[in-house]
Design a protein around this motif. Sequence first.
Motif, PDB file in Angstrom:
ATOM      1  N   GLN A   1     -10.028  -8.931  47.836  1.00 57.63           N
ATOM      2  CA  GLN A   1      -9.221  -8.512  46.702  1.00 57.63           C
ATOM      3  C   GLN A   1      -9.252  -7.003  46.512  1.00 57.63           C
TER       4      GLN A   1
ATOM      5  N   GLY B   1      -6.137 -12.098  48.193  1.00 56.08           N
ATOM      6  CA  GLY B   1      -5.779 -12.870  49.378  1.00 56.08           C
ATOM      7  C   GLY B   1      -6.984 -13.403  50.106  1.00 56.08           C
TER       8      GLY B   1
ATOM      9  N   GLU C   1      -7.806 -14.940  57.022  1.00 57.95           N
ATOM     10  CA  GLU C   1      -7.545 -16.280  57.534  1.00 57.95           C
ATOM     11  C   GLU C   1      -8.474 -16.694  58.668  1.00 57.95           C
TER      12      GLU C   1
ATOM     13  N   SER D   1      -3.614 -12.688  54.334  1.00 58.45           N
ATOM     14  CA  SER D   1      -2.414 -12.983  53.552  1.00 58.45           C
ATOM     15  C   SER D   1      -2.812 -13.245  52.111  1.00 58.45           C
ATOM     16  N   GLY D   2      -1.883 -12.980  51.224  1.00 59.98           N
ATOM     17  CA  GLY D   2      -2.200 -13.195  49.819  1.00 59.98           C
ATOM     18  C   GLY D   2      -1.124 -12.669  48.900  1.00 59.98           C
ATOM     19  N   ASP D   3      -1.471 -12.591  47.632  1.00 59.46           N
ATOM     20  CA  ASP D   3      -0.498 -12.197  46.618  1.00 59.46           C
ATOM     21  C   ASP D   3      -0.663 -10.727  46.241  1.00 59.46           C
TER      22      ASP D   3
ATOM     23  N   THR E   1       0.579  -7.805  43.757  1.00 62.04           N
ATOM     24  CA  THR E   1       1.259  -7.610  42.473  1.00 62.04           C
ATOM     25  C   THR E   1       1.450  -6.121  42.225  1.00 62.04           C
TER      26      THR E   1
ATOM     27  N   THR F   1       4.799 -10.401  41.552  1.00 63.57           N
ATOM     28  CA  THR F   1       3.892 -10.876  42.585  1.00 63.57           C
ATOM     29  C   THR F   1       4.672 -11.413  43.775  1.00 63.57           C
ATOM     30  N   GLN F   2       4.298 -10.951  44.948  1.00 60.39           N
ATOM     31  CA  GLN F   2       4.930 -11.427  46.183  1.00 60.39           C
ATOM     32  C   GLN F   2       3.830 -11.776  47.175  1.00 60.39           C
ATOM     33  N   THR F   3       4.111 -12.767  48.018  1.00 55.26           N
ATOM     34  CA  THR F   3       3.162 -13.110  49.071  1.00 55.26           C
ATOM     35  C   THR F   3       3.402 -12.186  50.254  1.00 55.26           C
TER      36      THR F   3
ATOM     37  N   SER G   1       1.604 -10.732  54.149  1.00 54.85           N
ATOM     38  CA  SER G   1       0.568 -10.972  55.151  1.00 54.85           C
ATOM     39  C   SER G   1       0.628  -9.873  56.193  1.00 54.85           C
TER      40      SER G   1
ATOM     41  N   GLN H   1      -9.363 -17.337  42.623  1.00 56.54           N
ATOM     42  CA  GLN H   1      -9.227 -15.900  42.778  1.00 56.54           C
ATOM     43  C   GLN H   1      -9.758 -15.127  41.572  1.00 56.54           C
TER      44      GLN H   1
END
Lengths: 184, 315
Positions: free
Chosen positions: A60, A96, A99, A117-119, A121, A126-128, A130, B23
Amino acid sequence: MKNIFALITTCILGLSLSYGQMYSTRNAEITFYSYAPLEDIEATNKQVLCAIKVSTSQIQFSMLMDAFQFEKALMQEHFNERYVESHKFPKATFAGTIEDIEKVDFSKAGSYEISVSGDLTIHGITQTVSSEGTLEVGYDESLTASAIFLIELGDFNVEIPTMYIDNISSSIEIRVNAKLKPKS
Amino acid sequence: MRLRYSFILFICSFMTPQLAQSQEELLDLLAEEEEPLTQYTIATFKGTRIVSGHTVETQAEGVMQMLIGHRFGRLNTGWRDLFGLDNATVRLGLDYGITDNLNIGIGRSSYTKIYDSHIKYRFLRQRYGAKPFPFTATAMASAMIRSDLRPFGNIDVPVSSRMYYTYQLMIARKFGDWLSLQVTPTLVHRNLVQSTNDKNTIFSLGLGSSIKLTKAMRFNAEYYMILPSNQIQSDIQGEKVRNAFSVGIDLETGGHVFQLHFTNARGMHEKFLASETTGRWLDGDIHFGFNVSRVFTMYDRYAKREKRAARKSSL
């Protein structure tokens, strides 16, 4: 009654077990680049918080938008006031997972290719996302994470006036570089 | 009953690690590391001038601003002068940021051929968050000299009589992200005045506002009020000295700010605003004018600061 105790104990036990090795830093660096026909823009934030938790393969980031440093002061003002609206959305975050963290041997120094990969903001949206990156295990137990992301400003509701299409690129490259230390 | 507890226990034993994995937890840990958040209010005004008078804003360290101001003649001069366009005065100025808060500047106005210089210091900044502060405050001092031949009729005067000084305290607050208000107590000192009925040192209260219309456009208004109004008795070219009132808009492009305005003040300096404004709005003594500013970054201030810090730590 006994059962309730058992329940609570299980909860606490479960919680403490899930606490694995943690790495963190508050001086991670994130730089973004905009390459446009008339002008290249870059800005760096050197006060990014970053944490990695091995057991859950979580990674994070959290940063203040107004800590991005631009060479041109006016650009910095426009970035905060007109584009990312820092007074409304002071922070950007990424939450995220790494992986393929099982590839990484945290007891041995070396460099490993990973995918994340993750979110993400930014600007309240917020978008995913990777990307591929590297994770380097250092001799001093430190961990260096680096990755490059590409994002589209439109995905985050950041509008570029038509007048500045040649000055500001609609796709932005984000480079992350974080040196983390084990957290006790 | 027993079965039910066992069932809950069973579910919980699965759920707890799952919950802990969410999270939120890691972010909370990050939040612990975070210092409480305090942010500075930015862009209280778009430029360093509202119309003709200063704002609380300063140039950042290493930034040079070139400011070109024009005031045309009065609209009521009619079509023969193209509503004042034939009769322009100009001020050319340079402002420079020594630090983010300390600025110096020089300028030259064609109207009465005045050279001006100023020093400006922003000593308080509006901020919000953990340690909030309600307003931004800047102090400004300037000195001016008239260089026109025989400024006071047919008599020779020493250089000291050509000098003027102004002192300003500017207090401004941005409300939300659309409205900014400024109060500017101003002192103007004139070494030589026309008659003994005129005070050498005049107090004037400046008021300014800026309203955001779009991201790139603002509406500004500025008022300089001579308080009390009897400090200047003499006329200037047969006209009484009045309070100055100006309205304008800011148009912002990348590195430029264009300010277009209507004002009854001819000069582009506090001395003119506070002590030499003679136009009367109701009579149509209105000047159209504009300011164009362009900023140049002389050096990367962050790189320089890092270098400075590195040098300090190596000593």
